[in-house]
Design a protein around this motif. Structure first.
Motif, PDB file in Angstrom:
ATOM      1  N   ALA A 103       0.829  -1.204   0.000  1.00 59.86           N
ATOM      2  CA  ALA A 103       0.000   0.000   0.000  1.00 59.86           C
ATOM      3  C   ALA A 103       0.866   1.257   0.000  1.00 59.86           C
ATOM      4  O   ALA A 103       0.566   2.221  -0.710  1.00 59.86           O
ATOM      5  CB  ALA A 103      -0.932  -0.003   1.209  1.00 59.86           C
ATOM      6  N   LEU A 104       1.944   1.251   0.753  1.00 60.73           N
ATOM      7  CA  LEU A 104       2.831   2.414   0.790  1.00 60.73           C
ATOM      8  C   LEU A 104       3.460   2.666  -0.575  1.00 60.73           C
ATOM      9  O   LEU A 104       3.517   3.798  -1.044  1.00 60.73           O
ATOM     10  CB  LEU A 104       3.949   2.195   1.810  1.00 60.73           C
ATOM     11  N   LEU A 105       3.946   1.614  -1.207  1.00 58.97           N
ATOM     12  CA  LEU A 105       4.624   1.775  -2.489  1.00 58.97           C
ATOM     13  C   LEU A 105       3.639   2.096  -3.607  1.00 58.97           C
ATOM     14  O   LEU A 105       3.966   2.838  -4.530  1.00 58.97           O
ATOM     15  CB  LEU A 105       5.465   0.538  -2.801  1.00 58.97           C
ATOM     16  N   ALA A 106       2.425   1.570  -3.532  1.00 58.25           N
ATOM     17  CA  ALA A 106       1.403   1.886  -4.538  1.00 58.25           C
ATOM     18  C   ALA A 106       1.093   3.379  -4.524  1.00 58.25           C
ATOM     19  O   ALA A 106       0.760   3.964  -5.557  1.00 58.25           O
ATOM     20  CB  ALA A 106       0.137   1.072  -4.292  1.00 58.25           C
ATOM     21  N   GLU A 107       1.244   4.000  -3.381  1.00 57.72           N
ATOM     22  CA  GLU A 107       1.035   5.447  -3.280  1.00 57.72           C
ATOM     23  C   GLU A 107       2.020   6.191  -4.189  1.00 57.72           C
ATOM     24  O   GLU A 107       1.702   7.238  -4.736  1.00 57.72           O
ATOM     25  CB  GLU A 107       1.191   5.895  -1.821  1.00 57.72           C
ATOM     26  N   GLY A 108       3.218   5.631  -4.383  1.00 63.19           N
ATOM     27  CA  GLY A 108       4.199   6.239  -5.286  1.00 63.19           C
ATOM     28  C   GLY A 108       3.711   6.229  -6.732  1.00 63.19           C
ATOM     29  O   GLY A 108       3.913   7.202  -7.466  1.00 63.19           O
ATOM     30  N   TRP A 109       3.083   5.149  -7.163  1.00 62.53           N
ATOM     31  CA  TRP A 109       2.521   5.107  -8.521  1.00 62.53           C
ATOM     32  C   TRP A 109       1.357   6.082  -8.632  1.00 62.53           C
ATOM     33  O   TRP A 109       1.189   6.764  -9.625  1.00 62.53           O
ATOM     34  CB  TRP A 109       2.016   3.709  -8.864  1.00 62.53           C
ATOM     35  N   ARG A 110       0.563   6.111  -7.588  1.00 62.62           N
ATOM     36  CA  ARG A 110      -0.642   6.941  -7.595  1.00 62.62           C
ATOM     37  C   ARG A 110      -0.315   8.423  -7.770  1.00 62.62           C
ATOM     38  O   ARG A 110      -1.068   9.155  -8.391  1.00 62.62           O
ATOM     39  CB  ARG A 110      -1.358   6.704  -6.268  1.00 62.62           C
ATOM     40  N   THR A 111       0.792   8.855  -7.231  1.00 65.39           N
ATOM     41  CA  THR A 111       1.139  10.275  -7.270  1.00 65.39           C
ATOM     42  C   THR A 111       2.113  10.615  -8.391  1.00 65.39           C
ATOM     43  O   THR A 111       2.517  11.758  -8.532  1.00 65.39           O
ATOM     44  CB  THR A 111       1.761  10.712  -5.925  1.00 65.39           C
ATOM     45  N   SER A 112       2.479   9.644  -9.214  1.00 67.49           N
ATOM     46  CA  SER A 112       3.466   9.867 -10.266  1.00 67.49           C
ATOM     47  C   SER A 112       2.897  10.709 -11.410  1.00 67.49           C
ATOM     48  O   SER A 112       1.924  10.337 -12.061  1.00 67.49           O
ATOM     49  CB  SER A 112       3.948   8.523 -10.826  1.00 67.49           C
ATOM     50  N   LYS A 113       3.543  11.830 -11.650  1.00 74.39           N
ATOM     51  CA  LYS A 113       3.137  12.707 -12.746  1.00 74.39           C
ATOM     52  C   LYS A 113       3.346  12.004 -14.090  1.00 74.39           C
ATOM     53  O   LYS A 113       2.532  12.148 -15.010  1.00 74.39           O
ATOM     54  CB  LYS A 113       3.952  13.997 -12.684  1.00 74.39           C
ATOM     55  N   ASP A 114       4.424  11.216 -14.226  1.00 70.55           N
ATOM     56  CA  ASP A 114       4.701  10.508 -15.481  1.00 70.55           C
ATOM     57  C   ASP A 114       3.597   9.505 -15.810  1.00 70.55           C
ATOM     58  O   ASP A 114       3.202   9.376 -16.971  1.00 70.55           O
ATOM     59  CB  ASP A 114       6.050   9.785 -15.406  1.00 70.55           C
ATOM     60  N   ILE A 115       3.095   8.795 -14.816  1.00 71.52           N
ATOM     61  CA  ILE A 115       2.027   7.817 -15.064  1.00 71.52           C
ATOM     62  C   ILE A 115       0.753   8.538 -15.482  1.00 71.52           C
ATOM     63  O   ILE A 115       0.072   8.128 -16.421  1.00 71.52           O
ATOM     64  CB  ILE A 115       1.807   6.921 -13.825  1.00 71.52           C
ATOM     65  N   ARG A 116       0.416   9.633 -14.813  1.00 71.13           N
ATOM     66  CA  ARG A 116      -0.781  10.400 -15.204  1.00 71.13           C
ATOM     67  C   ARG A 116      -0.648  10.920 -16.629  1.00 71.13           C
ATOM     68  O   ARG A 116      -1.577  10.828 -17.426  1.00 71.13           O
ATOM     69  CB  ARG A 116      -0.989  11.573 -14.240  1.00 71.13           C
ATOM     70  N   THR A 117       0.527  11.469 -16.966  1.00 69.46           N
ATOM     71  CA  THR A 117       0.748  12.022 -18.301  1.00 69.46           C
ATOM     72  C   THR A 117       0.635  10.935 -19.366  1.00 69.46           C
ATOM     73  O   THR A 117      -0.017  11.110 -20.391  1.00 69.46           O
ATOM     74  CB  THR A 117       2.126  12.697 -18.376  1.00 69.46           C
ATOM     75  N   PHE A 118       1.268   9.773 -19.124  1.00 68.61           N
ATOM     76  CA  PHE A 118       1.209   8.672 -20.078  1.00 68.61           C
ATOM     77  C   PHE A 118      -0.230   8.206 -20.263  1.00 68.61           C
ATOM     78  O   PHE A 118      -0.708   8.043 -21.387  1.00 68.61           O
ATOM     79  CB  PHE A 118       2.075   7.497 -19.613  1.00 68.61           C
ATOM     80  N   TYR A 119      -0.933   8.012 -19.163  1.00 65.53           N
ATOM     81  CA  TYR A 119      -2.300   7.532 -19.234  1.00 65.53           C
ATOM     82  C   TYR A 119      -3.179   8.495 -20.033  1.00 65.53           C
ATOM     83  O   TYR A 119      -3.947   8.101 -20.898  1.00 65.53           O
ATOM     84  CB  TYR A 119      -2.866   7.336 -17.826  1.00 65.53           C
ATOM     85  N   GLN A 120      -3.045   9.781 -19.760  1.00 62.73           N
ATOM     86  CA  GLN A 120      -3.876  10.760 -20.447  1.00 62.73           C
ATOM     87  C   GLN A 120      -3.577  10.800 -21.941  1.00 62.73           C
ATOM     88  O   GLN A 120      -4.466  11.027 -22.749  1.00 62.73           O
ATOM     89  CB  GLN A 120      -3.678  12.143 -19.818  1.00 62.73           C
ATOM     90  N   GLY A 121      -2.331  10.552 -22.343  1.00 66.08           N
ATOM     91  CA  GLY A 121      -1.964  10.574 -23.753  1.00 66.08           C
ATOM     92  C   GLY A 121      -2.300   9.298 -24.490  1.00 66.08           C
ATOM     93  O   GLY A 121      -2.535   9.309 -25.691  1.00 66.08           O
ATOM     94  N   GLU A 122      -2.356   8.153 -23.805  1.00 66.60           N
ATOM     95  CA  GLU A 122      -2.519   6.866 -24.465  1.00 66.60           C
ATOM     96  C   GLU A 122      -3.936   6.306 -24.454  1.00 66.60           C
ATOM     97  O   GLU A 122      -4.243   5.424 -25.230  1.00 66.60           O
ATOM     98  CB  GLU A 122      -1.597   5.821 -23.799  1.00 66.60           C
ATOM     99  N   ARG A 123      -4.776   6.768 -23.569  1.00 66.06           N
ATOM    100  CA  ARG A 123      -6.097   6.130 -23.462  1.00 66.06           C
ATOM    101  C   ARG A 123      -6.908   6.345 -24.737  1.00 66.06           C
ATOM    102  O   ARG A 123      -6.940   7.438 -25.297  1.00 66.06           O
ATOM    103  CB  ARG A 123      -6.845   6.612 -22.235  1.00 66.06           C
ATOM    104  N   ALA A 124      -7.551   5.299 -25.186  1.00 57.86           N
ATOM    105  CA  ALA A 124      -8.325   5.362 -26.423  1.00 57.86           C
ATOM    106  C   ALA A 124      -9.646   6.089 -26.190  1.00 57.86           C
ATOM    107  O   ALA A 124     -10.029   6.947 -26.969  1.00 57.86           O
ATOM    108  CB  ALA A 124      -8.585   3.962 -26.952  1.00 57.86           C
TER     109      ALA A 124
END
Length: 182
Positions: free
Chosen positions: A59-80
């Motif tokens: 749970a602690l480490l998943a918080e790192g993914w949750r707050t990652s700007k790179d993951i948000r940016t990638f998701y917003q650019g790739e979602r169909a």
């Protein structure tokens, strides 16, 4: 995945952590006198450390993914399209999360003895996939994570422990889903 950090520690490692924290508290002359004069006070330090070690590393480490700007940016650019899950495959990466159990001992109305204690959980990940749906992380795919723990007191690292590997399941559904920060 209900394993805590404490479950990953050997009894010897746990004792070393407690000894390091106690030694750090002993360096403050006034705090040392107080701890030696009031045996229950040492229990406060042990309780604060125990509370931090009962944290779920996943749970602690998943918080790192949750707050990652790179993951948000990638998701917003790739979602169909909205409503379709997107799988984000991550390269090897590290996440560090700080746990800062508060240890402040009060004597009367005016005397305070704070002990600046910090535990840093470090995860080095390989082969992780995140499933994201409508701005929420809904699942984590298989992968490996090498865990370590650092103990810092008053800003100085006193102990670094290797906790071993945390093997992520083939698919771990997050319930509830973790919203990506905007």
């Amino acid at each position: 995945m209900n394993e805590t950090i404490n479950d990953l520690l050997t009894p010897e490692a746990r004792q070393r952590l407690e000894a390091q924290v106690t030694r750090a508290a002993d360096k403050d002359r006034a705090l040392r006198r107080f701890l030696n004069g009031v045996p229950l006070a040492k229990g406060l330090i042990r309780t604060a450390l125990d509370t931090a070690l009962r944290s779920d590393p996943f749970a602690l480490l998943a918080e790192g993914w949750r707050t990652s700007k790179d993951i948000r940016t990638f998701y917003q650019g790739e979602r169909a399209q909205l409503g379709e899950p997107v799988v984000v495959k991550l390269a090897a990466h590290d996440i560090e999360r700080d746990l800062t159990p508060e240890v402040v001992i009060h004597v009367g109305a005016e005397r305070r003895f704070p002990l600046r204690l910090a535990l840093t959980l470090c995860g080095a990940f390989e082969g992780v996939e995140l499933s994201i749906l409508d701005r929420d992380m809904i699942a984590v795919g298989s992968g490996r994570c090498h865990l370590s723990l650092k103990l810092r007191v008053a800003g100085r690292t006193l102990e670094s422990l290797t906790l071993g590997k945390l093997t992520l399941p083939g698919e771990h559904r997050l319930t509830p889903a973790l919203p990506l920060y905007s």
